[in-house]
Design a protein around this motif. Sequence first.
Motif, PDB file in Angstrom:
ATOM      1  N   VAL A  15       0.874  -1.166   0.000  1.00 14.99           N
ATOM      2  CA  VAL A  15       0.000   0.000   0.000  1.00 14.99           C
ATOM      3  C   VAL A  15       0.913   1.218   0.000  1.00 14.99           C
ATOM      4  CG1 VAL A  15      -1.719   1.302   1.302  1.00 14.99           C
ATOM      5  CG2 VAL A  15      -1.817  -1.200   1.263  1.00 14.99           C
ATOM      6  N   THR A  16       0.714   2.106  -0.964  1.00 15.24           N
ATOM      7  CA  THR A  16       1.586   3.280  -1.028  1.00 15.24           C
ATOM      8  C   THR A  16       0.859   4.495  -0.457  1.00 15.24           C
ATOM      9  OG1 THR A  16       0.919   3.859  -3.272  1.00 15.24           O
ATOM     10  CG2 THR A  16       2.801   2.385  -3.035  1.00 15.24           C
ATOM     11  N   PHE A  17       1.629   5.327   0.199  1.00 14.32           N
ATOM     12  CA  PHE A  17       1.088   6.573   0.752  1.00 14.32           C
ATOM     13  C   PHE A  17       2.116   7.674   0.560  1.00 14.32           C
ATOM     14  CE2 PHE A  17       3.251   4.545   4.343  1.00 14.32           C
ATOM     15  CZ  PHE A  17       3.962   5.595   4.904  1.00 14.32           C
ATOM     16  N   CYS A  18       1.645   8.898   0.661  1.00 15.11           N
ATOM     17  CA  CYS A  18       2.515  10.053   0.446  1.00 15.11           C
ATOM     18  C   CYS A  18       2.668  10.858   1.728  1.00 15.11           C
ATOM     19  CB  CYS A  18       1.945  10.961  -0.634  1.00 15.11           C
ATOM     20  SG  CYS A  18       1.847  10.149  -2.243  1.00 15.11           S
ATOM     21  N   LEU A  19       3.869  11.346   1.910  1.00 19.09           N
ATOM     22  CA  LEU A  19       4.185  12.343   2.933  1.00 19.09           C
ATOM     23  C   LEU A  19       4.962  13.409   2.186  1.00 19.09           C
ATOM     24  CD1 LEU A  19       5.422  10.185   5.960  1.00 19.09           C
ATOM     25  CD2 LEU A  19       3.248  11.381   5.753  1.00 19.09           C
ATOM     26  N   GLY A  20       4.359  14.550   1.973  1.00 16.17           N
ATOM     27  CA  GLY A  20       4.996  15.577   1.145  1.00 16.17           C
ATOM     28  C   GLY A  20       5.141  15.057  -0.274  1.00 16.17           C
ATOM     29  N   GLU A  21       6.319  15.201  -0.828  1.00 10.71           N
ATOM     30  CA  GLU A  21       6.570  14.768  -2.203  1.00 10.71           C
ATOM     31  C   GLU A  21       7.021  13.318  -2.284  1.00 10.71           C
ATOM     32  OE1 GLU A  21       5.992  16.783  -4.900  1.00 10.71           O
ATOM     33  OE2 GLU A  21       5.132  18.104  -3.373  1.00 10.71           O
ATOM     34  N   GLU A  22       7.275  12.700  -1.145  1.00  9.23           N
ATOM     35  CA  GLU A  22       7.813  11.340  -1.139  1.00  9.23           C
ATOM     36  C   GLU A  22       6.699  10.310  -1.060  1.00  9.23           C
ATOM     37  OE1 GLU A  22      10.986  10.692  -1.683  1.00  9.23           O
ATOM     38  OE2 GLU A  22      11.299  12.857  -1.763  1.00  9.23           O
ATOM     39  N   LYS A  23       6.961   9.167  -1.699  1.00  9.33           N
ATOM     40  CA  LYS A  23       6.010   8.063  -1.680  1.00  9.33           C
ATOM     41  C   LYS A  23       6.625   6.900  -0.903  1.00  9.33           C
ATOM     42  CE  LYS A  23       3.074   7.119  -5.187  1.00  9.33           C
ATOM     43  NZ  LYS A  23       2.638   6.619  -6.497  1.00  9.33           N
ATOM     44  N   TYR A  24       5.826   6.341  -0.027  1.00  9.82           N
ATOM     45  CA  TYR A  24       6.270   5.232   0.811  1.00  9.82           C
ATOM     46  C   TYR A  24       5.355   4.035   0.584  1.00  9.82           C
ATOM     47  CZ  TYR A  24       8.743   8.958   3.272  1.00  9.82           C
ATOM     48  OH  TYR A  24       9.549  10.025   3.576  1.00  9.82           O
ATOM     49  N   GLY A  25       5.849   2.860   0.914  1.00  8.81           N
ATOM     50  CA  GLY A  25       5.054   1.654   0.787  1.00  8.81           C
ATOM     51  C   GLY A  25       5.105   0.841   2.063  1.00  8.81           C
ATOM     52  N   ILE A  26       3.960   0.246   2.408  1.00  6.32           N
ATOM     53  CA  ILE A  26       3.904  -0.667   3.545  1.00  6.32           C
ATOM     54  C   ILE A  26       3.252  -1.958   3.087  1.00  6.32           C
ATOM     55  CG2 ILE A  26       3.995   1.005   5.424  1.00  6.32           C
ATOM     56  CD1 ILE A  26       1.008   1.103   5.510  1.00  6.32           C
ATOM     57  N   ASN A  27       3.710  -3.051   3.663  1.00  7.56           N
ATOM     58  CA  ASN A  27       3.224  -4.372   3.265  1.00  7.56           C
ATOM     59  C   ASN A  27       1.716  -4.458   3.471  1.00  7.56           C
ATOM     60  OD1 ASN A  27       2.590  -7.124   3.084  1.00  7.56           O
ATOM     61  ND2 ASN A  27       4.630  -7.703   3.815  1.00  7.56           N
ATOM     62  N   VAL A  28       0.999  -4.829   2.418  1.00  5.63           N
ATOM     63  CA  VAL A  28      -0.467  -4.866   2.473  1.00  5.63           C
ATOM     64  C   VAL A  28      -0.963  -5.848   3.542  1.00  5.63           C
ATOM     65  CG1 VAL A  28      -0.853  -6.662   0.736  1.00  5.63           C
ATOM     66  CG2 VAL A  28      -2.513  -4.811   0.980  1.00  5.63           C
ATOM     67  N   MET A  29      -0.167  -6.838   3.869  1.00  5.51           N
ATOM     68  CA  MET A  29      -0.587  -7.823   4.872  1.00  5.51           C
ATOM     69  C   MET A  29      -0.687  -7.210   6.271  1.00  5.51           C
ATOM     70  SD  MET A  29      -1.130 -10.425   3.063  1.00  5.51           S
ATOM     71  CE  MET A  29      -1.326 -11.749   4.223  1.00  5.51           C
ATOM     72  N   GLN A  30      -0.057  -6.062   6.482  1.00  7.35           N
ATOM     73  CA  GLN A  30      -0.109  -5.420   7.785  1.00  7.35           C
ATOM     74  C   GLN A  30      -1.141  -4.293   7.852  1.00  7.35           C
ATOM     75  OE1 GLN A  30       4.357  -4.941   7.924  1.00  7.35           O
ATOM     76  NE2 GLN A  30       3.935  -5.438  10.069  1.00  7.35           N
ATOM     77  N   VAL A  31      -1.804  -4.028   6.733  1.00  9.17           N
ATOM     78  CA  VAL A  31      -2.799  -2.958   6.694  1.00  9.17           C
ATOM     79  C   VAL A  31      -4.186  -3.549   6.935  1.00  9.17           C
ATOM     80  CG1 VAL A  31      -3.890  -1.177   5.276  1.00  9.17           C
ATOM     81  CG2 VAL A  31      -1.422  -1.566   5.111  1.00  9.17           C
ATOM     82  N   ILE A  92      -2.183  -2.789  17.355  1.00  9.78           N
ATOM     83  CA  ILE A  92      -2.972  -2.177  16.287  1.00  9.78           C
ATOM     84  C   ILE A  92      -2.825  -0.672  16.487  1.00  9.78           C
ATOM     85  CG2 ILE A  92      -5.250  -1.935  15.232  1.00  9.78           C
ATOM     86  CD1 ILE A  92      -4.213  -4.814  15.170  1.00  9.78           C
ATOM     87  N   ILE A  93      -2.272  -0.002  15.498  1.00  9.45           N
ATOM     88  CA  ILE A  93      -2.089   1.440  15.607  1.00  9.45           C
ATOM     89  C   ILE A  93      -2.547   2.105  14.313  1.00  9.45           C
ATOM     90  CG2 ILE A  93      -0.196   1.374  17.272  1.00  9.45           C
ATOM     91  CD1 ILE A  93       1.758   1.814  15.000  1.00  9.45           C
ATOM     92  N   GLY A  94      -2.785   3.388  14.409  1.00  4.62           N
ATOM     93  CA  GLY A  94      -3.109   4.171  13.229  1.00  4.62           C
ATOM     94  C   GLY A  94      -1.939   5.079  12.916  1.00  4.62           C
ATOM     95  N   ILE A  95      -1.642   5.227  11.641  1.00  8.81           N
ATOM     96  CA  ILE A  95      -0.594   6.173  11.245  1.00  8.81           C
ATOM     97  C   ILE A  95      -1.242   7.219  10.344  1.00  8.81           C
ATOM     98  CG2 ILE A  95       1.314   4.557  11.535  1.00  8.81           C
ATOM     99  CD1 ILE A  95       1.385   4.189   8.493  1.00  8.81           C
ATOM    100  N   LEU A  96      -1.001   8.471  10.694  1.00  9.65           N
ATOM    101  CA  LEU A  96      -1.551   9.566   9.902  1.00  9.65           C
ATOM    102  C   LEU A  96      -0.619   9.840   8.726  1.00  9.65           C
ATOM    103  CD1 LEU A  96      -3.653  11.821   9.550  1.00  9.65           C
ATOM    104  CD2 LEU A  96      -2.160  13.271  10.943  1.00  9.65           C
ATOM    105  N   VAL A  97      -1.174   9.825   7.515  1.00 13.61           N
ATOM    106  CA  VAL A  97      -0.385  10.093   6.305  1.00 13.61           C
ATOM    107  C   VAL A  97      -1.080  11.198   5.502  1.00 13.61           C
ATOM    108  CG1 VAL A  97       0.521   7.729   6.232  1.00 13.61           C
ATOM    109  CG2 VAL A  97      -1.547   8.296   4.933  1.00 13.61           C
ATOM    110  N   ASP A  98      -0.331  11.838   4.607  1.00 15.69           N
ATOM    111  CA  ASP A  98      -0.894  12.935   3.804  1.00 15.69           C
ATOM    112  C   ASP A  98      -1.953  12.419   2.838  1.00 15.69           C
ATOM    113  OD1 ASP A  98       0.852  14.541   5.143  1.00 15.69           O
ATOM    114  OD2 ASP A  98       2.151  14.952   3.419  1.00 15.69           O
ATOM    115  N   SER A  99      -1.709  11.260   2.240  1.00 21.25           N
ATOM    116  CA  SER A  99      -2.690  10.635   1.338  1.00 21.25           C
ATOM    117  C   SER A  99      -2.290   9.193   1.094  1.00 21.25           C
ATOM    118  CB  SER A  99      -2.771  11.378  -0.005  1.00 21.25           C
ATOM    119  OG  SER A  99      -1.548  11.273  -0.693  1.00 21.25           O
ATOM    120  N   LEU A 136      11.217   7.242  -6.719  1.00 21.31           N
ATOM    121  CA  LEU A 136      11.663   6.328  -5.690  1.00 21.31           C
ATOM    122  C   LEU A 136      10.495   5.977  -4.767  1.00 21.31           C
ATOM    123  CD1 LEU A 136      14.423   5.117  -5.028  1.00 21.31           C
ATOM    124  CD2 LEU A 136      14.688   6.915  -3.319  1.00 21.31           C
ATOM    125  N   LEU A 137      10.346   4.702  -4.476  1.00 21.43           N
ATOM    126  CA  LEU A 137       9.349   4.236  -3.522  1.00 21.43           C
ATOM    127  C   LEU A 137      10.106   3.644  -2.340  1.00 21.43           C
ATOM    128  CD1 LEU A 137       6.437   3.537  -2.668  1.00 21.43           C
ATOM    129  CD2 LEU A 137       6.642   1.442  -4.014  1.00 21.43           C
TER     130      LEU A 137
END
Length: 157
Positions: A15-31, A92-99, A136-137
């Motif tokens: 699952v990809t999310f953005c913080l500012g101009e950067e794009k990050y990915g987290i394993n979908v199995m943990q979402v 179980i936690i929530g992380i706030l991301v830009d999008s 870059l991801l």
Amino acid sequence: MSEDKKQSDPIMQWVTFCLGEEKYGINVMQVQEVLRISEIAPVPGAPSYVLGIINLRGNVVTVIDTRNRFGLPSKEPDDASRIVIIETDRHIIGILVDSVAEVVEMRASEIETAPNVGNEESSKYIQGVTSRDNKLLILVDLNKFLSEDEKAELDMF
């Protein structure tokens, strides 16, 4: 690609999310789910990286400020902001991301080891990097998102 090679090079979803101009990915199995911003109740005395708590269908979930965690300047949440509910170890936690952007698939062989770009503190969350659409991801290791001490702190909420 041969069958043997496919098995040794599994496809993973991120699952990809953005913080500012950067794009990050987290394993979908943990979402677990992605939520629109709701009321986040501040917790007096909470660490600076904790925005507060939300009520998720009767369960209290701690929301972490991902920008703070990554050492980025703060930003007021807007319509695109999301809370990604994740499972890391037994929390179980929530992380706030830009999008939240999309779910991408990639083979394990496409993931490169993260370059050593600073101190150990800043790079410990990075599982690897890959290039997608000439950008870059950065793949985040959620199991290292919180230290053992921080996880113990969250248990107190």
